[in-house]
Design an enzyme around this catalytic site. Sequence first.
Site, PDB file in Angstrom:
ATOM      1  N   PRO A   1      13.266  13.395 -23.979  1.00 36.05           N
ATOM      2  CA  PRO A   1      14.141  14.512 -24.353  1.00 36.05           C
ATOM      3  C   PRO A   1      15.618  14.120 -24.372  1.00 36.05           C
ATOM      4  O   PRO A   1      16.101  13.480 -23.449  1.00 36.05           O
ATOM      5  CB  PRO A   1      13.895  15.564 -23.266  1.00 36.05           C
ATOM      6  CG  PRO A   1      12.751  15.079 -22.469  1.00 36.05           C
ATOM      7  CD  PRO A   1      12.582  13.620 -22.721  1.00 36.05           C
ATOM      8  N   GLU A   2      16.316  14.494 -25.445  1.00 40.11           N
ATOM      9  CA  GLU A   2      17.762  14.311 -25.549  1.00 40.11           C
ATOM     10  C   GLU A   2      18.374  15.712 -25.695  1.00 40.11           C
ATOM     11  O   GLU A   2      17.683  16.711 -25.520  1.00 40.11           O
ATOM     12  CB  GLU A   2      18.090  13.403 -26.745  1.00 40.11           C
ATOM     13  CG  GLU A   2      17.425  12.028 -26.629  1.00 40.11           C
ATOM     14  CD  GLU A   2      17.728  11.119 -27.820  1.00 40.11           C
ATOM     15  OE1 GLU A   2      18.773  11.279 -28.460  1.00 40.11           O
ATOM     16  OE2 GLU A   2      16.902  10.234 -28.089  1.00 40.11           O
TER      17      GLU A   2
END
Length: 289
Positions: free
Chosen positions: A2-3
């Site tokens: 996840p970013e």
Amino acid sequence: MPELPEVETVAQGLRRRALGRRIAAVEVRHAGVIAGSAEEFASTLEGRTLARVSRKGKAIAIELAADNGSAPQFLLVRLGMTGQLTVTPREAPIESHTHVFMPLDDGREELRFRDVRRFGRLRSLTPAELEKVLGALGPDAQRVTESQFLAAMRGRKGAIKSWLMNQNLVAGLGNIYADEALFEARIHPLSQPGRVSADKAHQLYKAVRKVLDRAVRLGGTTFSDYLDIEGRPGAFLKKLRVYQHTGEPCRRCGHAIRRIVIGGRSSHFCAQCQPRPRVAAKMRGTVRL
Ligand SMILES: [Zn+2]
């Protein structure tokens, strides 16, 4: 992994589904995902109400109000590589690697934290502690001003790809969106931030904002583990232009997308659209593939 867009999607889901609700209990099944003591984590959060959800970079800060009006406490969530925070009916089957359960008010639903690789962390913080943790991060990549962005580039050596991923300078980008932003701005990943022209630096600033805003609108990118608060995958995967497209034709010019390793991470780019600068960053561990 996840970013910013995936983390923002989770934060939006929390606002929609959990704001104003009370954490009735905290059950920690695997203390390894809690920073500090699991007992203290549970006792400082139980009985509090979700008052506000904010995000800086890849960190989610949930403000938890006390019934008696005493100072708020914060639940800081870092999803790490494979973390999932969901609002789930209590009777729903429990998936393996679910480490923390927080039943909400009426008892029909609960917050669950699941993390296969266990690089994610949940942490209970006072307002002062939260300020210190978030203060160590650079400005958020979706809210950073152009002058802050350009100031952070000035004089910097090393690969611009690594610069984009340094959370202390600009917070929120990881491997996927750094590659996509460099492609959008037509900058080679081994360019040096301090040597990029003013025009290119402006292009990169615009590209970072554009790529992130589009990805947030589509609920982020799911490769394997990332899910939103309702357990749904993101839809940005189809919009990726270079990330994990090695060998495929560039959408702009048709040349094959290439992959090199910079600082131990894969970088995907088009050597035609993103020409190598005359003075490229010298990186030990840069491998041409
Ligand atoms: Zn190209």
